[in-house]
Design a protein around this motif. Structure first.
Motif, PDB file in Angstrom:
ATOM      1  N   VAL A  72       0.824  -1.085  -0.068  1.00 59.10           N
ATOM      2  CA  VAL A  72       0.097  -0.087   0.005  1.00 59.10           C
ATOM      3  C   VAL A  72       0.959   1.323   0.207  1.00 59.10           C
ATOM      4  N   LEU A  73       0.650   2.223  -0.995  1.00 60.36           N
ATOM      5  CA  LEU A  73       1.237   3.536  -0.843  1.00 60.36           C
ATOM      6  C   LEU A  73       0.767   4.315   0.119  1.00 60.36           C
ATOM      7  N   THR A  74       1.525   4.877   0.965  1.00 63.97           N
ATOM      8  CA  THR A  74       1.143   5.621   2.307  1.00 63.97           C
ATOM      9  C   THR A  74       1.380   7.096   2.075  1.00 63.97           C
ATOM     10  N   SER A  75       2.261   7.431   1.201  1.00 58.73           N
ATOM     11  CA  SER A  75       2.427   8.857   0.931  1.00 58.73           C
ATOM     12  C   SER A  75       3.472   9.124  -0.040  1.00 58.73           C
ATOM     13  N   ASN A 111       6.423   6.402  -0.054  1.00 60.44           N
ATOM     14  CA  ASN A 111       6.573   5.675   1.048  1.00 60.44           C
ATOM     15  C   ASN A 111       5.291   4.463   1.043  1.00 60.44           C
ATOM     16  N   GLY A 112       5.705   3.443   1.541  1.00 64.38           N
ATOM     17  CA  GLY A 112       4.411   2.342   1.441  1.00 64.38           C
ATOM     18  C   GLY A 112       5.080   1.052   2.336  1.00 64.38           C
ATOM     19  N   ARG A 113       3.996   0.404   2.601  1.00 64.26           N
ATOM     20  CA  ARG A 113       4.223  -0.797   3.602  1.00 64.26           C
ATOM     21  C   ARG A 113       3.772  -2.086   2.777  1.00 64.26           C
ATOM     22  N   ASN A 114       4.290  -3.147   3.303  1.00 69.09           N
ATOM     23  CA  ASN A 114       3.842  -4.468   2.916  1.00 69.09           C
ATOM     24  C   ASN A 114       2.793  -4.828   3.688  1.00 69.09           C
ATOM     25  N   ASP A 115       1.692  -5.144   2.969  1.00 71.75           N
ATOM     26  CA  ASP A 115       0.518  -5.572   3.639  1.00 71.75           C
ATOM     27  C   ASP A 115       0.371  -7.013   3.404  1.00 71.75           C
TER      28      ASP A 115
END
Length: 164
Positions: A72-75, A111-115
Protein backbone atom coordinates in the motif's frame (compact mmCIF):
# COMPACT_ATOMS: atom_id res chain seq x y z
CA UNK A 1 10.29 9.82 6.11
CA UNK A 2 10.18 10.15 2.33
CA UNK A 3 13.07 8.40 0.63
CA UNK A 4 16.68 8.12 1.66
CA UNK A 5 18.98 7.83 -1.34
CA UNK A 6 22.00 7.22 0.90
CA UNK A 7 20.43 4.13 2.48
CA UNK A 8 22.55 0.98 2.31
CA UNK A 9 19.29 -0.95 1.96
CA UNK A 10 18.40 0.50 -1.46
CA UNK A 11 18.69 -0.66 -5.06
CA UNK A 12 18.45 1.27 -8.31
CA UNK A 13 17.00 -0.08 -11.54
CA UNK A 14 18.62 0.21 -14.95
CA UNK A 15 18.06 3.72 -16.34
CA UNK A 16 15.85 4.32 -19.37
CA UNK A 17 17.01 7.09 -21.70
CA UNK A 18 15.09 9.08 -24.32
CA UNK A 19 17.01 11.89 -25.97
CA UNK A 20 18.38 14.08 -23.19
CA UNK A 21 16.20 12.58 -20.45
CA UNK A 22 17.02 9.70 -18.09
CA UNK A 23 14.49 7.93 -15.84
CA UNK A 24 15.23 5.34 -13.18
CA UNK A 25 13.57 3.72 -10.19
CA UNK A 26 15.08 3.41 -6.71
CA UNK A 27 13.65 1.23 -3.91
CA UNK A 28 14.79 0.60 -0.34
CA UNK A 29 13.54 -0.33 3.09
CA UNK A 30 13.72 1.14 6.58
CA UNK A 31 16.47 -0.32 8.80
CA UNK A 32 14.13 -0.37 11.80
CA UNK A 33 11.07 -1.81 10.04
CA UNK A 34 11.73 -3.88 6.88
CA UNK A 35 7.99 -3.85 6.07
CA UNK A 36 8.26 -0.06 5.59
CA UNK A 37 9.72 0.76 2.18
CA UNK A 38 10.42 3.81 0.07
CA UNK A 39 10.46 4.07 -3.71
CA UNK A 40 11.50 6.93 -5.95
CA UNK A 41 10.98 7.76 -9.62
CA UNK A 42 13.95 9.91 -10.57
CA UNK A 43 14.11 11.84 -13.84
CA UNK A 44 16.94 14.02 -15.07
CA UNK A 45 17.30 16.37 -18.02
CA UNK A 46 20.90 16.34 -19.28
CA UNK A 47 20.91 19.66 -21.17
CA UNK A 48 19.60 19.74 -24.71
CA UNK A 49 17.15 21.80 -26.69
CA UNK A 50 13.74 22.85 -25.52
CA UNK A 51 10.62 21.16 -26.85
CA UNK A 52 10.62 17.44 -27.64
CA UNK A 53 14.22 16.92 -26.48
CA UNK A 54 14.31 19.19 -23.46
CA UNK A 55 12.20 20.85 -20.79
CA UNK A 56 9.51 23.15 -22.17
CA UNK A 57 7.94 24.35 -18.87
CA UNK A 58 4.95 25.81 -20.73
CA UNK A 59 2.95 22.61 -20.26
CA UNK A 60 2.90 20.15 -17.38
CA UNK A 61 4.88 16.93 -17.37
CA UNK A 62 3.77 13.91 -15.35
CA UNK A 63 5.49 11.24 -13.29
CA UNK A 64 4.03 8.06 -11.84
CA UNK A 65 5.09 5.22 -9.58
CA UNK A 66 3.31 1.91 -9.09
CA UNK A 67 4.05 -0.41 -6.18
CA UNK A 68 3.75 -4.23 -6.43
CA UNK A 69 0.57 -6.10 -5.59
CA UNK A 70 0.30 -6.51 -1.81
CA UNK A 71 1.87 -3.15 -0.95
CA UNK A 72 0.00 0.00 0.00
CA UNK A 73 1.26 3.46 -0.93
CA UNK A 74 1.11 5.59 2.23
CA UNK A 75 2.56 8.95 1.11
CA UNK A 76 4.21 10.72 -1.81
CA UNK A 77 5.65 14.05 -2.87
CA UNK A 78 7.54 15.60 -5.79
CA UNK A 79 10.59 17.81 -5.37
CA UNK A 80 13.67 18.97 -7.24
CA UNK A 81 13.93 21.01 -10.42
CA UNK A 82 10.24 21.57 -11.10
CA UNK A 83 7.53 24.12 -10.38
CA UNK A 84 4.02 23.87 -9.00
CA UNK A 85 3.89 20.11 -8.29
CA UNK A 86 0.42 18.69 -7.66
CA UNK A 87 -1.04 15.24 -7.10
CA UNK A 88 -3.19 14.44 -10.14
CA UNK A 89 -4.46 11.00 -9.11
CA UNK A 90 -3.86 8.27 -6.55
CA UNK A 91 -5.00 4.72 -5.82
CA UNK A 92 -4.06 1.92 -3.43
CA UNK A 93 -0.61 1.30 -4.93
CA UNK A 94 -0.10 4.03 -7.59
CA UNK A 95 0.19 7.79 -7.75
CA UNK A 96 0.38 10.38 -10.57
CA UNK A 97 1.99 13.81 -10.08
CA UNK A 98 2.03 16.76 -12.49
CA UNK A 99 4.45 19.69 -12.50
CA UNK A 100 6.19 22.28 -14.65
CA UNK A 101 9.48 20.71 -15.65
CA UNK A 102 12.82 22.48 -15.54
CA UNK A 103 16.40 21.55 -16.45
CA UNK A 104 17.89 19.26 -13.82
CA UNK A 105 16.50 16.48 -11.66
CA UNK A 106 12.95 15.82 -10.43
CA UNK A 107 12.08 13.13 -7.87
CA UNK A 108 8.75 11.51 -7.05
CA UNK A 109 9.38 10.10 -3.57
CA UNK A 110 6.92 7.64 -2.04
CA UNK A 111 6.54 5.54 1.08
CA UNK A 112 4.59 2.34 1.47
CA UNK A 113 4.27 -0.82 3.48
CA UNK A 114 3.98 -4.51 2.85
CA UNK A 115 0.36 -5.46 3.51
CA UNK A 116 0.33 -8.93 1.99
CA UNK A 117 2.81 -9.31 -0.84
CA UNK A 118 3.78 -12.51 -2.56
CA UNK A 119 5.66 -13.38 -5.71
CA UNK A 120 7.63 -10.89 -7.80
CA UNK A 121 8.06 -7.43 -6.30
CA UNK A 122 8.29 -4.97 -9.20
CA UNK A 123 8.09 -1.17 -8.96
CA UNK A 124 7.35 0.75 -12.17
CA UNK A 125 8.07 4.43 -12.86
CA UNK A 126 6.69 6.35 -15.84
CA UNK A 127 7.34 9.84 -17.15
CA UNK A 128 5.29 11.82 -19.69
CA UNK A 129 6.93 14.83 -21.35
CA UNK A 130 4.76 17.41 -23.13
CA UNK A 131 5.90 20.42 -25.17
CA UNK A 132 2.58 21.63 -26.55
CA UNK A 133 -0.85 21.84 -24.98
CA UNK A 134 -1.88 18.27 -24.31
CA UNK A 135 -3.18 16.46 -21.25
CA UNK A 136 -2.66 12.70 -21.13
CA UNK A 137 -5.33 10.53 -19.56
CA UNK A 138 -4.40 8.12 -16.79
CA UNK A 139 -6.11 4.82 -16.00
CA UNK A 140 -5.01 3.38 -12.65
CA UNK A 141 -5.53 -0.35 -12.08
CA UNK A 142 -4.39 -2.50 -9.17
CA UNK A 143 -1.00 -3.16 -10.79
CA UNK A 144 -0.40 -0.41 -13.37
CA UNK A 145 -0.95 3.16 -14.50
CA UNK A 146 -2.08 3.15 -18.13
CA UNK A 147 -1.37 6.37 -20.02
CA UNK A 148 -3.08 7.54 -23.20
CA UNK A 149 -1.42 10.36 -25.11
CA UNK A 150 -4.14 12.19 -27.07
CA UNK A 151 -1.71 14.42 -28.95
CA UNK A 152 1.21 12.05 -29.42
CA UNK A 153 3.00 14.49 -31.75
CA UNK A 154 3.37 16.85 -28.76
CA UNK A 155 4.37 14.34 -26.07
CA UNK A 156 6.24 11.14 -25.32
CA UNK A 157 6.37 8.60 -22.51
CA UNK A 158 9.11 6.39 -21.06
CA UNK A 159 9.13 3.81 -18.27
CA UNK A 160 11.63 2.32 -15.84
CA UNK A 161 11.28 -0.55 -13.39
CA UNK A 162 13.03 -2.40 -10.60
CA UNK A 163 12.50 -5.87 -9.20
CA UNK A 164 13.62 -5.72 -5.57
Amino acid sequence: MLGNIASPNAASGTPTVKGNFTLYTLVGYDNYDPTALFAESIGKWNGGQYGSNGPANDNDDFMTITWPNGYVLTSSTVFGDCSGPYKKDEAYSSVVWGFGEESGEVILASNGRNDNSSGTRKWVSKYVHTWAETVPSFNISLTDVGITLTNSSASWQIASSLIY
